[in-house]
Scaffold this active site. Structure first.
Site, mmCIF file in Angstrom:
data_model
loop_
_atom_site.group_PDB
_atom_site.id
_atom_site.type_symbol
_atom_site.label_atom_id
_atom_site.label_comp_id
_atom_site.label_asym_id
_atom_site.label_seq_id
_atom_site.Cartn_x
_atom_site.Cartn_y
_atom_site.Cartn_z
ATOM 1 N N TYR A 151 -2.201 0.126 10.152
ATOM 2 C CA TYR A 151 -2.400 -0.461 8.817
ATOM 3 C C TYR A 151 -1.107 -0.326 7.997
ATOM 4 O O TYR A 151 -0.663 -1.296 7.370
ATOM 5 C CB TYR A 151 -3.553 0.241 8.104
ATOM 6 C CG TYR A 151 -3.673 -0.089 6.629
ATOM 7 C CD1 TYR A 151 -4.133 -1.333 6.210
ATOM 8 C CD2 TYR A 151 -3.292 0.840 5.650
ATOM 9 C CE1 TYR A 151 -4.230 -1.648 4.866
ATOM 10 C CE2 TYR A 151 -3.391 0.534 4.311
ATOM 11 C CZ TYR A 151 -3.862 -0.706 3.922
ATOM 12 O OH TYR A 151 -3.946 -1.011 2.581
ATOM 13 N N SER B 93 0.840 -1.202 0.000
ATOM 14 C CA SER B 93 0.000 0.000 0.000
ATOM 15 C C SER B 93 0.869 1.243 0.000
ATOM 16 O O SER B 93 1.927 1.267 0.634
ATOM 17 C CB SER B 93 -0.911 0.017 1.227
ATOM 18 O OG SER B 93 -1.564 1.284 1.317
#
Ligand SMILES: NC(=O)c1ccc[n+]([C@@H]2O[C@H](COP(=O)([O-])OP(=O)(O)OC[C@H]3O[C@@H](n4cnc5c(N)ncnc54)[C@H](OP(=O)(O)O)[C@@H]3O)[C@@H](O)[C@H]2O)c1
Length: 90
Positions: free
Chosen positions: A85, A70
């Site tokens: 995250y 990501s």
């Protein structure tokens, strides 16, 4: 996990599974259930599947593993509003 894939000749593993928070939050605002779920799915799940598949690829001397990362862990260093995250996507 190993029993589930026994007998399968897995050549490509794409670790796409991934969850994050319901919305942007600072570290101290993230509910314990939420961050534990992020760690369980993004890290434990991905590692368990990879550990199960990799020995067969090594034995056959071929195979490809793609881990879905990501921008949260690359574009914005430590991504303050998604830090846990981002850590699971480093
Ligand atoms: N969306 C973005 O903007 C973005 C940006 C960068 C990186 N990523 C990464 O790209 C990947 C896919 O993201 P996405 O946005 O396409 O997510 P998504 O639409 O929510 O899909 C996530 C996938 O993970 C599966 N999943 C979630 N919890 C699970 C569980 N407990 N057990 C088994 N499977 C589970 C879902 O299965 P079900 O459909 O069966 O629920 C779904 O197939 C993730 O790794 C994410 O971190 C996404």
């Amino acid at each position: 996990m190993e029993m589930t894939i026994e007998g399968l000749d897995i050549g490509v593993l794409i670790n796409n599974v991934g969850v994050t928070y319901p919305g942007a939050m600072f570290f101290h605002e993230v509910d314990e259930n939420i961050w534990k779920n992020v760690v369980k799915i993004n890290l434990e799940g991905t590692n368990l599947v990879t550990m199960a598949v990799l020995p067969g690829m090594i034995r056959r001397r071929k195979g490809v593993i793609v881990n879905m990362g990501s921008g949260a862990s690359i574009v914005v260093p430590s991504h303050p509003l998604y830090s846990i995250y981002a850590a699971t996507k480093a």
